[in-house]
Every structure is written in structure tokens, then in C-alpha cells.
Design a protein around this motif. Sequence first.
Motif, PDB file in Angstrom:
ATOM      1  N   VAL A  62      25.001  29.692 -63.047  1.00  0.00           N
ATOM      2  CA  VAL A  62      26.145  28.800 -63.317  1.00  0.00           C
ATOM      3  C   VAL A  62      27.262  29.604 -63.973  1.00  0.00           C
ATOM      4  CG1 VAL A  62      26.955  26.750 -64.561  1.00  0.00           C
ATOM      5  CG2 VAL A  62      24.689  26.752 -63.535  1.00  0.00           C
ATOM      6  N   GLN A  63      26.884  30.401 -64.982  1.00  0.00           N
ATOM      7  CA  GLN A  63      27.900  31.209 -65.674  1.00  0.00           C
ATOM      8  C   GLN A  63      28.564  32.191 -64.711  1.00  0.00           C
ATOM      9  OE1 GLN A  63      26.828  32.761 -69.581  1.00  0.00           O
ATOM     10  NE2 GLN A  63      25.070  31.396 -69.585  1.00  0.00           N
ATOM     11  N   LYS A  64      27.768  32.710 -63.808  1.00  0.00           N
ATOM     12  CA  LYS A  64      28.294  33.709 -62.876  1.00  0.00           C
ATOM     13  C   LYS A  64      29.278  33.101 -61.881  1.00  0.00           C
ATOM     14  CE  LYS A  64      26.879  37.434 -59.828  1.00  0.00           C
ATOM     15  NZ  LYS A  64      25.835  38.065 -59.054  1.00  0.00           N
ATOM     16  N   TYR A  65      28.969  31.892 -61.413  1.00  0.00           N
ATOM     17  CA  TYR A  65      29.780  31.340 -60.314  1.00  0.00           C
ATOM     18  C   TYR A  65      30.680  30.175 -60.700  1.00  0.00           C
ATOM     19  CZ  TYR A  65      27.344  34.413 -57.155  1.00  0.00           C
ATOM     20  OH  TYR A  65      26.869  35.533 -56.536  1.00  0.00           O
ATOM     21  N   GLN A  66      30.683  29.792 -61.969  1.00  0.00           N
ATOM     22  CA  GLN A  66      31.445  28.594 -62.319  1.00  0.00           C
ATOM     23  C   GLN A  66      32.931  28.731 -61.978  1.00  0.00           C
ATOM     24  OE1 GLN A  66      30.592  28.811 -66.792  1.00  0.00           O
ATOM     25  NE2 GLN A  66      32.721  28.133 -66.800  1.00  0.00           N
ATOM     26  N   HIS A  67      33.529  29.883 -62.252  1.00  0.00           N
ATOM     27  CA  HIS A  67      34.972  30.041 -62.004  1.00  0.00           C
ATOM     28  C   HIS A  67      35.267  29.995 -60.507  1.00  0.00           C
ATOM     29  CE1 HIS A  67      35.313  30.898 -66.217  1.00  0.00           C
ATOM     30  NE2 HIS A  67      34.443  31.892 -66.104  1.00  0.00           N
ATOM     31  N   LYS A  68      34.420  30.665 -59.741  1.00  0.00           N
ATOM     32  CA  LYS A  68      34.621  30.685 -58.288  1.00  0.00           C
ATOM     33  C   LYS A  68      34.469  29.286 -57.705  1.00  0.00           C
ATOM     34  CE  LYS A  68      32.960  35.341 -57.362  1.00  0.00           C
ATOM     35  NZ  LYS A  68      33.688  36.270 -56.742  1.00  0.00           N
ATOM     36  N   VAL A  69      33.447  28.570 -58.181  1.00  0.00           N
ATOM     37  CA  VAL A  69      33.196  27.228 -57.633  1.00  0.00           C
ATOM     38  C   VAL A  69      34.325  26.268 -58.029  1.00  0.00           C
ATOM     39  CG1 VAL A  69      31.642  25.235 -57.751  1.00  0.00           C
ATOM     40  CG2 VAL A  69      30.701  27.511 -57.428  1.00  0.00           C
ATOM     41  N   ILE A  70      34.747  26.328 -59.279  1.00  0.00           N
ATOM     42  CA  ILE A  70      35.854  25.449 -59.718  1.00  0.00           C
ATOM     43  C   ILE A  70      37.109  25.784 -58.913  1.00  0.00           C
ATOM     44  CG2 ILE A  70      37.381  24.882 -61.669  1.00  0.00           C
ATOM     45  CD1 ILE A  70      34.892  25.302 -63.497  1.00  0.00           C
ATOM     46  N   ASN A  71      37.307  27.067 -58.706  1.00  0.00           N
ATOM     47  CA  ASN A  71      38.464  27.516 -57.934  1.00  0.00           C
ATOM     48  C   ASN A  71      38.396  27.007 -56.489  1.00  0.00           C
ATOM     49  OD1 ASN A  71      40.847  29.085 -57.957  1.00  0.00           O
ATOM     50  ND2 ASN A  71      39.825  30.634 -56.734  1.00  0.00           N
ATOM     51  N   LEU A  72      37.212  27.071 -55.915  1.00  0.00           N
ATOM     52  CA  LEU A  72      37.018  26.584 -54.541  1.00  0.00           C
ATOM     53  C   LEU A  72      37.279  25.073 -54.458  1.00  0.00           C
ATOM     54  CD1 LEU A  72      35.763  27.063 -51.588  1.00  0.00           C
ATOM     55  CD2 LEU A  72      33.663  26.230 -52.609  1.00  0.00           C
ATOM     56  N   VAL A  73      36.709  24.333 -55.404  1.00  0.00           N
ATOM     57  CA  VAL A  73      36.887  22.876 -55.410  1.00  0.00           C
ATOM     58  C   VAL A  73      38.371  22.537 -55.603  1.00  0.00           C
ATOM     59  CG1 VAL A  73      36.301  20.743 -56.645  1.00  0.00           C
ATOM     60  CG2 VAL A  73      34.527  22.438 -56.194  1.00  0.00           C
ATOM     61  N   GLY A  74      39.041  23.390 -56.371  1.00  0.00           N
ATOM     62  CA  GLY A  74      40.472  23.182 -56.625  1.00  0.00           C
ATOM     63  C   GLY A  74      41.325  23.231 -55.354  1.00  0.00           C
ATOM     64  N   ARG A  75      40.783  23.818 -54.293  1.00  0.00           N
ATOM     65  CA  ARG A  75      41.515  23.842 -53.015  1.00  0.00           C
ATOM     66  C   ARG A  75      41.448  22.481 -52.325  1.00  0.00           C
ATOM     67  NH1 ARG A  75      38.820  29.304 -50.833  1.00  0.00           N
ATOM     68  NH2 ARG A  75      39.238  30.557 -52.667  1.00  0.00           N
ATOM     69  N   PHE A  76      40.449  21.687 -52.698  1.00  0.00           N
ATOM     70  CA  PHE A  76      40.304  20.357 -52.100  1.00  0.00           C
ATOM     71  C   PHE A  76      40.904  19.274 -52.997  1.00  0.00           C
ATOM     72  CE2 PHE A  76      36.848  22.867 -50.346  1.00  0.00           C
ATOM     73  CZ  PHE A  76      36.838  22.504 -49.013  1.00  0.00           C
ATOM     74  N   VAL A  77      40.682  19.436 -54.288  1.00  0.00           N
ATOM     75  CA  VAL A  77      41.078  18.388 -55.240  1.00  0.00           C
ATOM     76  C   VAL A  77      42.056  18.992 -56.245  1.00  0.00           C
ATOM     77  CG1 VAL A  77      40.209  16.725 -56.935  1.00  0.00           C
ATOM     78  CG2 VAL A  77      38.789  17.364 -54.992  1.00  0.00           C
ATOM     79  N   ALA A  78      43.210  18.344 -56.375  1.00  0.00           N
ATOM     80  CA  ALA A  78      44.250  18.923 -57.237  1.00  0.00           C
ATOM     81  C   ALA A  78      43.969  18.681 -58.719  1.00  0.00           C
ATOM     82  CB  ALA A  78      45.595  18.324 -56.866  1.00  0.00           C
ATOM     83  N   ASP A  79      43.401  17.534 -59.023  1.00  0.00           N
ATOM     84  CA  ASP A  79      43.205  17.186 -60.430  1.00  0.00           C
ATOM     85  C   ASP A  79      42.143  18.078 -61.069  1.00  0.00           C
ATOM     86  OD1 ASP A  79      43.631  14.888 -62.570  1.00  0.00           O
ATOM     87  OD2 ASP A  79      41.500  15.382 -62.489  1.00  0.00           O
ATOM     88  N   HIS A  80      42.513  18.709 -62.170  1.00  0.00           N
ATOM     89  CA  HIS A  80      41.615  19.692 -62.776  1.00  0.00           C
ATOM     90  C   HIS A  80      40.347  19.057 -63.345  1.00  0.00           C
ATOM     91  CE1 HIS A  80      40.239  23.262 -64.697  1.00  0.00           C
ATOM     92  NE2 HIS A  80      40.262  22.691 -65.887  1.00  0.00           N
TER      93      HIS A  80
END
Lengths: 191, 205
Positions: free
Chosen positions: A26-44
Motif C-alpha cells: 500500500v505504501q509503495k503504490y498509494q501515490h500511483k493508485v491515487i494518481n491513476l484514480v485522479g484521471r477518472f475522478v476529479a474530486d480529491h
Amino acid sequence: MGTNLLDAELVKRVQAGDTAAFDILVQKYQHKVINLVGRFVADHAECQDIAQDAFIKSFRAINSFRGDSQFYTWLYRIAANTAKNYLASRARKSPGYTVDVEDAEHFEGESRLKEYDNPENLLLTEEIKATIFAAIEKLPEDLKSAITLREIDGLSYEEIADVMDCPIGTVRSRIFRARDVIDKELRPLLE
Amino acid sequence: MKQQDEKLSLLLDDDTEADINAELGEVIADVNLQYRMRRYQIIGAAMRNELAQAINTDFHHQVMANIRAELPPVAMRDSGSETARNSAIAFMARSWFRPFAGLTVATSVALVTVALWQQQDPAPKDDLASADQQKIEQLAGQQIAGGAEPVSSRVQSPGTRWKLEHESPVLQRKLNAYLVNHTEYSNSMQGLIPQARVAGFDAEQ
């Protein structure tokens, strides 16, 4: 980006029942995953919730992961599907975010915004970014090149050694020293 | 310490030459190494412009808290211990065995049901059957004393049931036979009818 031996080992541990290993993933991929989801959903705030959901789903399904693909590919697929499902379910619902100003205090979404997007967090994040970039700027050129080739260009140590025309041991040392210097600046902000 | 930090840097980049399992064990056991690893991740994410606009420093804690809340206590295992491995094997064995266990339980229940049914309802021999029949006939012929009056305060007349019983002894016998027969097979004390009396079922209102 390497062969992801670390991921394979972590996954193996999680499949054997070691939940602490999943924490590392989770610690390793949290930023990448949040970043990926951010491409679909604008609200942080929603991004954070969806990313959490994606990690939980991947934990539930980890025994079905057979290692045919890289773990992060598999995880990203789950995250992308979670985000798409979220968008689809939101589209089916009536516009739920229209609330009266007077009711806003009791609005569920408001608490999430408070949780993630509060001014302190926004400020902290800005400060973290500024500190990291300032520290990188101050690095000697060889360290800066090594860490940039690794983190931004995603080259392996062998490839960096080729590009920088130096032994692989030197690359290892340069990347670690660069991280160590930046970490010394970053650490006080996160303690 | 520096050496350990350098090993962590190599581990993150999948460039470790040492035993990855042992190094990972060290990281999982040492919270300071985990913090450092997280900071290294943040450095990389910031450089790749992957950092969210507001970092949630508790993100992984929240994920893990949700996961722990979902897991039964037996599934929570410490890192890499022998007990953990044994529990994991037991868990996997359970998962594999689950469908067979269900089938086994279902078969056992079916067998027990059949066995009990055969015990309780053996093929009646003729003499036994006729003795039972005689007993039923005898008991059915007797009048059941008391309890025959309707208890409902709303019903003023005895109702049609009693009229029918008096006028049709055959029907009365049938009813009595049914009640006696039922009592024989019920789990209550012999001779006591376990259910409540139905009062005024046929009241003409």
C-alpha cells in the motif's frame, strides 16, 4: 523498471497470511493508485476513497493473483475498474451533491473534504514538494542525474550505468546518496 | 545504519543481491525502515509529479484498519513466523476442504434422518397394527371429559362443532382418534395434548 522481485516476495507473503507485507505494498503504490484514480475522478476526497477501496479489493482478491502479470499491472486494473464502477454508480444516482448551504455542515461529503483537503494538508503537501525539488536542485550533478534517470525515466541500474558510463556499484551509491540527502530535508516535515 | 539504508534503497529498486526475503523481514520488523521507505516513495512520487494535491499521511493506516476490521481474528497473522505459516496452510486447507466439508455434512444429515425415520417408523407387523387400531378405537369411543366448552367470552352459544359431535358420533370418533393418534406420536407426556385448545373456531358471527 526491474523485475519487481520485491513485489513478488511481498505478494507471496500476503498470500501466506502476512498482512504487514500488504501494508508495504500500500505504501509503495498509494501515490500511483491515487494518481491513476485522479484521471477518472476529479474530486480529491473521492479519489482517496476509491483508491482505498481498490486496495481493499485487491487484498480480498490477492489469492487469485497468480503472478502472470506484474502486481502493479493487476493492481492498476483493479483501481481503474473501481473508479469506472464508481462513476457508473454515481451516474445512476440522482445528483446527490446538491445540498442546502444550511445542511452543508451535516453533509457526509463535507467530512471527507475536511479529512483530506484541509488547509494544513494542502500546505504540507506544497511544502513537501518544494523541499524535495529544492533538495534535488542542490544535489551534485552526478547524483541528480542518477536519481532522475531512476525515478523519472524509470531506467534500471544497468541502464543508468550505461548512460552515465560508470560501474553499476557507483550507480547504486549515487542513487542512495541522492535519496539520503533529500530524505534529510524531508524527514522533519513528516515527523 | 547507513548500510541498512542503502540496502533499503536497493531493495526498493529491485537491485538487491542479498536474500530479499531476509531484507524484507528486516523492513517489516523495523518501523523506522518503513518510515524511511515511505519517504523514499514520496521522493519518487514527487519527482514523477504523482503526488496528490494533499498528501494523506494516514492513507495506508486507513486501508490497513479497514482490512483488519474485515478479517476474522484467526486470519490476522504476524509477519513470517512459523505459526503464521502454519495458520496460512491451515487456512488454505480449509478453503480447499470447504466444498467437501459441506457435502460431507449434507450426507451425514441425510443418513441420520433416514436412520431415525427407519427406527421410528418400522414396517408395522399385522398383530401390532391391529392392537394399535383396537386401542385407538377404544380410546376414540370414550368421551373426553371437560374442556369441551368454548372459552371465548364473545361466543354465547356452544357453536356448531358440539352440535355436530352430538349428532354425528362418527365424526366425533374420527376427531378423537386423530387427537389420540397425534398424542401417541407427539413428544409430550403420554395422554397430555400439548397444544392449546381452539376455542370458537366455528363461531357463527
